[in-house]
Design an enzyme around this catalytic site. Structure first.
Site, PDB file in Angstrom:
ATOM      1  CB  CYS A 142      -1.027   0.153   1.087  1.00 46.98           C
ATOM      2  SG  CYS A 142      -2.170   1.106   0.869  1.00 46.98           S
ATOM      3  CE  LYS A 163     -10.166   5.030   2.804  1.00 38.50           C
ATOM      4  NZ  LYS A 163     -10.478   5.109   4.359  1.00 38.50           N
ATOM      5  CB  SER A 192      -8.509   1.033   2.521  1.00 35.39           C
ATOM      6  OG  SER A 192      -8.884   2.018   3.272  1.00 35.39           O
ATOM      7  CG  HIS A 235      -4.482  -2.627   2.814  1.00 34.31           C
ATOM      8  ND1 HIS A 235      -3.402  -2.556   3.613  1.00 34.31           N
ATOM      9  CD2 HIS A 235      -4.636  -1.211   2.621  1.00 34.31           C
ATOM     10  CE1 HIS A 235      -2.657  -1.457   3.747  1.00 34.31           C
ATOM     11  NE2 HIS A 235      -3.622  -0.518   3.197  1.00 34.31           N
ATOM     12  CD  GLU A 237      -2.143  -6.073   4.623  1.00 36.71           C
ATOM     13  OE1 GLU A 237      -2.328  -5.098   5.010  1.00 36.71           O
ATOM     14  OE2 GLU A 237      -2.194  -6.444   3.258  1.00 36.71           O
ATOM     15  NE  ARG A 249     -10.835   5.346  10.766  1.00 36.78           N
ATOM     16  CZ  ARG A 249      -9.522   5.042   9.764  1.00 36.78           C
ATOM     17  NH1 ARG A 249      -8.761   4.034  10.293  1.00 36.78           N
ATOM     18  NH2 ARG A 249      -9.639   5.124   8.591  1.00 36.78           N
TER      19      ARG A 249
END
Length: 301
Positions: A142, A163, A192, A235, A237, A249
């Site tokens: 990333c 995003k 992300s 990502h 993982e 969040r």
């Protein structure tokens, strides 16, 4: 894979609860083999979560792996207790005279900043230079991938209008390259991020090859210098609930955030997310460890 970590690392208990084989130091020293030595430069703010995700991703081959978590000295973490860093992490100055079979450079929440304004940029450049001489293969993830492409090849990040957030389809381009061996033609992976990268600039560089690409999310897996450097812009993982936690969040902070794409059934956050990417995520790390670390690293580091 038996992963060797410190016996009291909190992430160890989480991984063991998932029936993943974690080997502590006491048992590891009884095996008459040389483990792969992998350093993880963890730049993420909540380091415990990243530890779990990476240990899980590295757990799928029979090779013993000795993990060394590393933190930068030029930045003080606000989200991970100093006691955790002091007990389970090494500073770069403590490991720079050592050699490693592999290095993972994680993402970091600093993508809005110019690289030169990141307070640990000079230290990160030093670490990347050091890895050329002391590491067999480096896996950039990333923001770590964008930083590596910028520093090594002068390819800058491109701000996105909104995003890139969700689970996106990717297509394998060079199937015969071992890093994507065993991949399906089309596979899913999480993203992300607020930045992207120029496909044209990568293609114009003779030492870089795009191995997997997405019409929506752009280049995903990029290999450099025949595997000396691996760049992954997303990502793979991530846990099942990582995007859910990020979404809630940001909502709680009143930030502009869209529902993660292709993540919740019927795009309803009340429905639990479906895990659709872990198989290929695990395969990516397994292929990296096998073909670009284990098969080519010298026995005597």
């Amino acid at each position: 894979m038996p992963i060797k970590v410190q016996s009291d690392l909190p992430a160890k208990a989480v991984i063991e609860s998932e029936n993943i084989f974690i080997m502590d130091e006491t048992r590891a020293i009884k095996q008459d083999i040389r483990p792969l030595k992998i350093a993880v430069l963890n730049l993420m703010p909540i380091k415990h979560e990243t530890e779990i995700q990476l240990l899980r991703a590295l757990s799928n081959t029979p090779i013993q792996v000795d993990i060394t978590f590393v933190c930068v000295e030029s930045h003080v973490s606000k989200n991970t207790p100093a006691s955790h860093l002091n007990q389970f992490y090494s500073k770069f100055s403590e490991i720079k005279d050592k050699k490693f079979d592999g290095l993972i450079i994680t993402g970091a929440p600093v993508e809005h900043m110019p690289y030169e304004e990141v307070n640990y940029w000079e230290e990160l450049k030093e670490i990347m230079d050091w890895s050329d001489r002391n590491v067999t293969s480096t896996f950039h993830s990333c923001w770590g991938a964008y930083a590596g492409l910028y520093y090594r090849y002068g390819i800058d990040k491109i701000p996105l209008e909104k995003k890139m957030f969700g689970i996106f389809e990717h297509q394998v381009i060079h199937r015969k390259v071992p890093l994507v061996r065993g991949f399906d033609d089309i596979f899913l992976a999480p993203h992300s991020r607020h930045v992207g990268i120029s496909r044209e600039e990568i293609e114009q560089n003779p030492v870089l090859t795009i191995l997997a690409d997405s019409e929506t999310a752009g280049p995903f897996i990029i290999i450099g210098e025949e595997g000396k450097h691996i760049f992954v812009t997303g990502h793979p993982e991530y846990d099942r609930n990582t995007l859910d936690n990020e979404y809630k969040r940001d909502l709680g902070k009143g930030l502009p955030i869209q529902i993660p794409y292709n993540y919740y059934p019927e795009d309803n956050p009340e429905n639990g997310p479906v895990l659709t990417w872990r198989g290929h995520g695990n395969l990516l790390y397994t292929n990296w460890l096998n073909y670009y670390v284990y098969q080519v690293t010298p026995y005597e580091l």
